[in-house]
Structures are given as C-alpha cells and as structure tokens.
Design an enzyme around this catalytic site. Structure first.
Site, short mmCIF file in Angstrom:
data_model
loop_
_atom_site.label_atom_id
_atom_site.label_comp_id
_atom_site.label_asym_id
_atom_site.label_seq_id
_atom_site.Cartn_x
_atom_site.Cartn_y
_atom_site.Cartn_z
N VAL A 44 -16.03 117.19 -13.92
CA VAL A 44 -17.08 117.35 -13.64
C VAL A 44 -18.00 117.92 -12.69
CG1 VAL A 44 -17.56 116.14 -16.53
CG2 VAL A 44 -18.06 115.07 -13.91
N LYS A 100 -6.84 111.96 -12.75
CA LYS A 100 -6.20 111.81 -14.20
C LYS A 100 -4.76 111.95 -13.26
CE LYS A 100 -10.14 111.66 -17.18
NZ LYS A 100 -11.24 111.97 -16.67
N SER A 159 -12.74 114.41 -13.04
CA SER A 159 -11.38 113.99 -13.54
C SER A 159 -10.06 114.62 -13.09
CB SER A 159 -11.37 114.66 -15.36
OG SER A 159 -11.92 113.66 -15.96
N TYR A 199 -9.81 119.74 -21.26
CA TYR A 199 -10.63 118.95 -22.59
C TYR A 199 -10.24 119.68 -24.07
CZ TYR A 199 -13.25 117.51 -17.99
OH TYR A 199 -13.15 116.93 -17.06
N TYR A 244 -10.80 103.12 -12.06
CA TYR A 244 -11.78 104.77 -12.55
C TYR A 244 -12.65 105.16 -11.96
CZ TYR A 244 -12.83 107.80 -15.78
OH TYR A 244 -13.17 108.82 -16.71
N1 GLU Z 1 -15.91 110.23 -14.21
C1 GLU Z 1 -16.19 111.27 -14.66
C2 GLU Z 1 -16.35 110.35 -15.73
O1 GLU Z 1 -15.87 109.28 -15.96
C3 GLU Z 1 -14.86 111.95 -15.20
C4 GLU Z 1 -15.12 112.67 -16.39
C5 GLU Z 1 -14.78 114.09 -15.74
O2 GLU Z 1 -14.09 114.21 -14.73
O3 GLU Z 1 -14.10 114.94 -16.58
O4 GLU Z 1 -17.58 110.67 -16.67
#
Ligand code: GLU
Length: 305
Positions: free
Chosen positions: A259, A64, A61, A241, A189
């Site tokens: 994650v 992002k 993430s 989050y 993604y």
């Molecule tokens: N590739 C992970 C997913 O799509 C990223 C989630 C994350 O790091 O929060 O679930």
C-alpha cells in the site's frame, strides 16, 4: 530497454490521477500521488531505471515475500500449511470475515495481513527481535543494500492506527494459529512494513527470485530453488490481493504489491522489476504501476503464461 521504459513511464503517468494514496495509515497519506518510477535488474547485472525510481517508499506488503521465504526455510511446507493455506482470496488484504468463516480459521495465504502475521510467528528466533533481524537480514541481502532503514514516522503511524491488524492477530491467537505475544509480534510486522526502499532495491529483491534464490546481489546463494518456486507460485496466485487474477491475465508475472505504492514483479530466469506509483486502485494496488507493467509485459513478451 532505456528508451522503452522512459517512454512507458511517460505514457502511463496519466493514470496516477485515477488512483488515491492510502490514508488509513496517516503517514502514507503524505505521499505524492503523482510519482511513477521503475527499475529493472536483469540477471547478469544490467540495471535500468526510469522516472521516479530513486524516491524512497516503504515496503509495506512487499515485506510479506521475504517473511514467507524465511518461514519456508525454517519450516517444511507441510508444517507451514497447517497454519497458513496457499489459496487466493476474493476479499481485501485485511479481511476479518475470511478468518472467521472460511478455511477452518486458517489465513488463506501468506500474502495478506493475517497470513503474513502468522508466517512471521513461524520464523526461527528465540525472541521476536531475532525473528525481525532474521527477516530484515534477508531483505538487505535480497536488495544488496546494507543501509536499509526503518522509516520511523511510518512505523509509529502504523503502530498507532493498526487496530485491524490487532484484531486479526488476537483472533488468530484465540484459535491457536499464533501462540506468542500479539503486541510484540505486531511490532515486528509493523517494522517490516516500514522498511524504506526505492525501486532499485525492490528490483534486486525480485531479481533474486528470478534467479531461483541462487544468486543474491553480492553473488552468494540465499535460498533454494524449491523455496523460490513456492514463493513465486504464491505471488502469482495471491500477491495482488483480490486483484491477483486480473494481474495474471493482464501482466502475467508473479507480483507483490504494497500500500506504499510499490510492486515487485519477477520475470523468471530473466529479470526483477520494482515499480513505484503511490496512487492506488480500489484494491490497494498501484494503479499506474500496474498499467506500466502491463505495457512492459506486452511489449517485451514477458508473461509466463
Ligand atoms: N502495513 C500495511 C497493513 O498492515 C500493509 C498492507 C499492504 O501493503 O497490503 O495494513
């Protein structure tokens, strides 16, 4: 600084036992939960590293943030927020419920999966490959590392098991938030999430935000101050989050976790920090990495609040 981070890594290593590596992406389950490392990139060039900072991990993430930065460069904030809000969430990073029942079916923010997938769709590029290359280029420039690569095993693992992300994306297609091919968009993604970095790469990425986008590691400007300001504000309110409020209180820095166990934290005007600790808490944030940042922030008086 070196003594401080060596000491804090040693002190906080005990926390790795309290967390668990992500298993919903099978390849991530192979990570060593005992790792803990940190890199700090001070504006003005000093670089500090401690613990397992050299061990590679995937951005997940954390990607992002550069994706959102590119979307902000290619759209006005007004256009962007017609499709993605900048509101914190009280649900998990891959919540479907949020999309269906809250916020007029717009993703709540670009730091959770739905919002990031929508943000990628709004990045300029005649094809999805061009969108990918544009964001990957931004990541390489921010990290000052042209050698960054995709971890193919993690990418394949994500692609095979990413049905929750497919659900989010197909739902957003049905409501008109995204208007391009879902599988191709998700491929971008998944590739972005699977880019392999180490703590130093992440610290340098954070360092660019600390300097408001005006200096990348090679010295060239990357984005404008307003873009940096918005990205940092969204990180500070949404980057961890549904743990973002606690992180603001306990660490007090704009941060973004992934994650894969990474956390990118920004000390405005001072430094970028990259942390690795693959053992996660229940919300998906690096448990020992968080504790390490909390101690560092307290000792050095880094909280922005
Ligand atoms: N590739 C992970 C997913 O799509 C990223 C989630 C994350 O790091 O929060 O679930």
């Amino acid at each position: 600084m070196q003594n401080t981070i060596d000491r804090l890594v040693k002190k906080n290593r005990k926390w790795v036992k309290k967390g668990h590596v992500a298993t919903y992406i099978p390849e991530l389950a192979k990570q060593d939960p005992g790792l803990l490392g940190i890199s700090i990139s001070e504006l003005g060039c000093d670089q500090w590293n401690a613990g397992d900072w050299q061990v590679p991990f995937t951005l997940q993430s954390i990607a992002k943030v550069p994706a959102f930065i590119c979307a902000l460069q290619d759209n006005t904030l007004e256009v962007l927020t017609r499709k993605i809000s900048v509101a914190p969430t009280a649900n998990g990073f891959n919540s479907i419920e949020n999309l269906e029942t809250r916020n007029e079916q717009k993703p709540l923010n670009p730091m959770i999966n739905s919002g990031a997938i929508a943000a990628i769709s709004m990045v300029s590029g005649a094809s999805l490959e061009e969108k990918f290359q544009r964001i990957f280029h931004m990541i390489k420039k921010m990290a000052g590392n042209t050698n960054l690569k995709i971890n193919q095993a993690v990418y394949c693992s994500e692609k095979q098991t990413g049905d929750r992300n497919r659900s989010l994306a197909y739902y957003m297609k049905s409501t008109g938030i995204i208007d391009i091919d879902v599988e191709e968009l998700l491929d971008v993604y998944f590739r972005l999430c699977s880019i392999e970095v180490n703590c130093q790469d992440v610290a340098k990425m954070a360092g660019v935000l600390a300097g408001d986008g005006n200096f990348s590691p090679d010295g060239s400007p990357l984005f404008d101050t307003q873009t940096a300001k918005i990205a940092k504000a969204v990180m500070a309110t949404c980057g961890m989050y549904d743990g973002s409020g606690d992180f603001a209180v306990e660490v007090g820095l704009p941060g973004k976790s992934g994650v894969g166990g990474g956390i990118m934290a920004v000390v405005p005007k001072k430094m970028g920090i990259g942390v690795l600790g693959p053992a996660l808490d229940i919300k998906g944030n690096s448990l020992a990495g968080w504790k390490l940042l909390q101690d560092l922030s307290l000792e050095l008086g880094l909280s922005i609040f």
